[in-house]
Design a protein around this motif. Structure first.
Motif: not given
Length: 302
Positions: A166-179
């Motif tokens: 919903h916040g429009g975070a870059p997809a790769e950064a979001a995936a890495a952060l969730l990891g």
């Protein structure tokens, strides 16, 4: 003779008193069938009857509770908050509840409501943010007839994913952060871990927005910037973030704020003085590299 006809002083005072009483006396009540009796009574007791109606209908307590919710949540858009609050109040009324199933809402509804809570206040308003995070935690952890109360890793990770989406975070950064901050699906997530993951996602969104604004200065509105300058800015940003992990995600923004205009200007000037060819860097590539610096500093959940 004139003295005999003039009233005595006590009689004069009594006559004046009677005149004042006549002037102050209320007008006679209209007849019951004249049509004027009811408006007269309504005008006399209008304020009292309106207050009594609000009390009987529960409006006074309802509005007071709504205002307390606004003060507790400190939303960035109070009017939208009140609109959502009263809409949810209507949907949760006995009449609406009778049409729904008797058990608690399913995971999609609980996730939507939890997302609504955590997005109410900015994370810099610590008291309000913590209160809203607690409300979201209770919503996700509500038990039903087929599940135990508590937030599991599956719901927790899905909420983090929705915050980034919903916040429009870059997809790769979001995936890495969730990891780095997610928990296993079957794990019970304590509140301090829940709050840390939610806060880190919001800080990522703000960090990405600041990096995007910085690139807007570098490219001058053209959509591409000098690669040497971008690399120099990224190195300066990495130096400002320092080494190691921060225990509080908000410290990432504090460290990034130390990258003042003077430091940026020196880094960009040195990069422009290099006598080597340079390719351009796109906004997406710059954001990818900048957010990767952020994620590398996030302390993983153990």
């Amino acid at each position: 003779q004139d003295g005999r006809n003039r009233p005595s002083p006590p009689a004069a005072k009594m006559a004046a008193h009677e005149k004042r009483r006549a002037a102050a006396a209320p007008a006679p009540a209209p007849a019951a069938d004249s049509g004027l009796a009811e408006p007269a009574r309504a005008a006399a007791g209008g304020l009292g009857s309106e207050a009594e109606f609000l009390l009987r209908a529960g409006v006074t307590a309802m509005v007071r509770e709504a205002l307390l919710k606004v003060l507790e949540a400190r939303p960035e858009e109070p009017v939208s908050f009140l609109a959502d609050y009263f809409e949810r109040l209507v949907l949760g009324s006995p009449g609406a509840a009778g049409e729904a199933a008797a058990e608690l809402p399913g995971p999609p509804q609980r996730l939507a409501r939890a997302l609504w809570y955590v997005r109410l206040a900015h994370h810099s308003h610590r008291t309000a943010f913590d209160s809203n995070a607690g409300a979201a935690y209770e919503v996700l952890g509500a038990g039903g007839r087929r599940r135990k109360a508590g937030v599991d890793g599956r719901l927790y990770s899905e909420l983090l994913r929705r915050i980034c989406q919903h916040g429009g975070a870059p997809a790769e950064a979001a995936a890495a952060l969730l990891g780095r901050v997610r928990c296993r699906d079957h794990e019970a997530v304590p509140f301090d871990v829940f709050r840390y993951g939610v806060l880190t996602c919001f800080v990522l969104l703000e960090f990405a927005a600041k990096a995007d604004a910085l690139f807007g200065v570098l490219d001058g509105g053209s959509g591409a910037a000098d690669g040497r300058v971008c690399q120099a800015v990224l190195r300066a940003l990495e130096d400002a973030l320092g080494t190691g992990h921060f225990s509080l995600p908000s410290h990432y923004l504090e460290a990034g704020s130390k990258l003042g205009p003077d430091g940026l200007a020196l880094a960009m000037d040195r990069a422009l003085q290099e006598r080597k060819l340079s390719t351009s860097m796109s906004r997406e590539e710059f954001l990818k590299k900048a957010t990767a610096l952020f994620v590398a500093k996030v302390k993983p959940v153990e």
